[in-house]
Design a protein around this motif. Structure first.
Motif, PDB file in Angstrom:
ATOM      1  N   MET A 159      -3.092  82.655  45.985  1.00  0.00           N
ATOM      2  CA  MET A 159      -2.115  81.797  45.317  1.00  0.00           C
ATOM      3  C   MET A 159      -1.081  81.272  46.322  1.00  0.00           C
ATOM      4  O   MET A 159      -0.745  80.089  46.309  1.00  0.00           O
ATOM      5  CB  MET A 159      -1.417  82.557  44.191  1.00  0.00           C
ATOM      6  CG  MET A 159      -0.474  81.683  43.377  1.00  0.00           C
ATOM      7  SD  MET A 159       0.459  82.625  42.167  1.00  0.00           S
ATOM      8  CE  MET A 159       1.624  83.463  43.221  1.00  0.00           C
ATOM      9  N   ILE A 160      -0.608  82.136  47.190  1.00  0.00           N
ATOM     10  CA  ILE A 160       0.354  81.697  48.207  1.00  0.00           C
ATOM     11  C   ILE A 160      -0.299  80.693  49.146  1.00  0.00           C
ATOM     12  O   ILE A 160       0.316  79.678  49.501  1.00  0.00           O
ATOM     13  CB  ILE A 160       0.928  82.903  48.982  1.00  0.00           C
ATOM     14  CG1 ILE A 160       1.835  83.715  48.055  1.00  0.00           C
ATOM     15  CG2 ILE A 160       1.704  82.440  50.217  1.00  0.00           C
ATOM     16  CD1 ILE A 160       2.286  85.030  48.639  1.00  0.00           C
ATOM     17  N   HIS A 161      -1.537  80.942  49.532  1.00  0.00           N
ATOM     18  CA  HIS A 161      -2.246  79.997  50.396  1.00  0.00           C
ATOM     19  C   HIS A 161      -2.337  78.625  49.728  1.00  0.00           C
ATOM     20  O   HIS A 161      -2.064  77.593  50.351  1.00  0.00           O
ATOM     21  CB  HIS A 161      -3.635  80.522  50.744  1.00  0.00           C
ATOM     22  CG  HIS A 161      -4.388  79.606  51.640  1.00  0.00           C
ATOM     23  ND1 HIS A 161      -5.337  78.731  51.174  1.00  0.00           N
ATOM     24  CD2 HIS A 161      -4.308  79.406  52.978  1.00  0.00           C
ATOM     25  CE1 HIS A 161      -5.814  78.031  52.185  1.00  0.00           C
ATOM     26  NE2 HIS A 161      -5.209  78.424  53.288  1.00  0.00           N
ATOM     27  N   ASP A 162      -2.703  78.614  48.453  1.00  0.00           N
ATOM     28  CA  ASP A 162      -2.793  77.348  47.711  1.00  0.00           C
ATOM     29  C   ASP A 162      -1.440  76.668  47.623  1.00  0.00           C
ATOM     30  O   ASP A 162      -1.329  75.448  47.770  1.00  0.00           O
ATOM     31  CB  ASP A 162      -3.353  77.577  46.306  1.00  0.00           C
ATOM     32  CG  ASP A 162      -4.822  77.974  46.326  1.00  0.00           C
ATOM     33  OD1 ASP A 162      -5.474  77.819  47.385  1.00  0.00           O
ATOM     34  OD2 ASP A 162      -5.306  78.445  45.274  1.00  0.00           O
ATOM     35  N   LEU A 163      -0.402  77.457  47.399  1.00  0.00           N
ATOM     36  CA  LEU A 163       0.950  76.904  47.316  1.00  0.00           C
ATOM     37  C   LEU A 163       1.353  76.254  48.638  1.00  0.00           C
ATOM     38  O   LEU A 163       1.978  75.188  48.650  1.00  0.00           O
ATOM     39  CB  LEU A 163       1.926  78.015  46.943  1.00  0.00           C
ATOM     40  CG  LEU A 163       3.347  77.565  46.681  1.00  0.00           C
ATOM     41  CD1 LEU A 163       3.858  78.228  45.413  1.00  0.00           C
ATOM     42  CD2 LEU A 163       4.239  77.913  47.844  1.00  0.00           C
ATOM     43  N   LEU A 164       0.966  76.867  49.751  1.00  0.00           N
ATOM     44  CA  LEU A 164       1.298  76.306  51.064  1.00  0.00           C
ATOM     45  C   LEU A 164       0.518  75.027  51.347  1.00  0.00           C
ATOM     46  O   LEU A 164       0.994  74.166  52.091  1.00  0.00           O
ATOM     47  CB  LEU A 164       1.033  77.343  52.165  1.00  0.00           C
ATOM     48  CG  LEU A 164       1.873  78.621  52.129  1.00  0.00           C
ATOM     49  CD1 LEU A 164       1.423  79.579  53.221  1.00  0.00           C
ATOM     50  CD2 LEU A 164       3.360  78.315  52.240  1.00  0.00           C
ATOM     51  N   LEU A 165      -0.657  74.909  50.764  1.00  0.00           N
ATOM     52  CA  LEU A 165      -1.468  73.699  50.954  1.00  0.00           C
ATOM     53  C   LEU A 165      -0.925  72.501  50.174  1.00  0.00           C
ATOM     54  O   LEU A 165      -1.040  71.357  50.615  1.00  0.00           O
ATOM     55  CB  LEU A 165      -2.915  73.947  50.511  1.00  0.00           C
ATOM     56  CG  LEU A 165      -3.773  74.809  51.409  1.00  0.00           C
ATOM     57  CD1 LEU A 165      -5.097  75.129  50.726  1.00  0.00           C
ATOM     58  CD2 LEU A 165      -4.007  74.141  52.747  1.00  0.00           C
ATOM     59  N   LEU A 166      -0.353  72.774  49.019  1.00  0.00           N
ATOM     60  CA  LEU A 166       0.146  71.704  48.150  1.00  0.00           C
ATOM     61  C   LEU A 166       1.508  71.217  48.605  1.00  0.00           C
ATOM     62  O   LEU A 166       2.208  71.890  49.350  1.00  0.00           O
ATOM     63  CB  LEU A 166       0.222  72.215  46.702  1.00  0.00           C
ATOM     64  CG  LEU A 166      -1.113  72.664  46.099  1.00  0.00           C
ATOM     65  CD1 LEU A 166      -0.870  73.355  44.766  1.00  0.00           C
ATOM     66  CD2 LEU A 166      -2.059  71.493  45.954  1.00  0.00           C
TER      67      LEU A 166
END
Length: 155
Positions: free
Chosen positions: A28-35
């Motif tokens: 989830m954190i990885h996805d948040l950093l991508l967005l």
């Protein structure tokens, strides 16, 4: 400074479920950093989540090291190692990406991220050392052949 409650130590620890949930949080954190998320809304919570992951991974590793009689201990170390690598990768991405939530955009967080990544790499080395030590260990059966024969003699 986060408060860590250790009262759970006397209870059964479900390593598999804990590792699974932490894995979800890392993704989830990885996805948040991508967005292109709004830092005013998500930066503080993301940093809190990263701190939580760091603390919890340390606690899980300590608990796993202490629980020497777990049957699937090798597999748990493998899963924890994989999770630790993912967490380290997320911290590296946080340090190097130029997204809205990153150390590039918020240089004051760089030192903290480097510190947490160092923690992660240290834990990963500890896990790898434990796995290497366990590779040569032959587990003794929980029930000896004599005890098994005695238990099964009436069947």
């Amino acid at each position: 400074m986060p408060i860590i409650i250790k009262s759970y130590m006397n209870k059964h620890i479900n390593f598999e479920d804990n590792i699974f949930i932490l894995n979800v949080k890392v993704r989830m954190i990885h996805d948040l950093l991508l967005l292109e998320t709004d830092p005013e809304l998500f930066l503080k919570k993301t940093i809190e989540d990263i701190d939580f992951l760091d603390d919890t991974l340390g606690l899980l590793l300590d608990d796993l090291i202490e629980n020497t009689h777990l049957i699937e201990r090798n597999e748990l170390f493998d899963n924890l190692s994989h999770l630790e690598r993912q967490f380290s990768d997320v911290l590296t991405f946080f340090l190097t990406s130029s997204g809205n939530i990153s150390a590039v955009r918020f240089p004051a967080l760089r030192e903290k991220a480097v510190f947490l990544r160092t923690h992660s790499l240290t834990r990963k080395k500890t896990i790898d050392n434990m796995r290497n030590q366990m590779a040569g260990v032959i587990l003794e059966p929980l029930v000896s052949s004599t005890e098994l024969s005695e238990l099964l003699k009436d069947y």
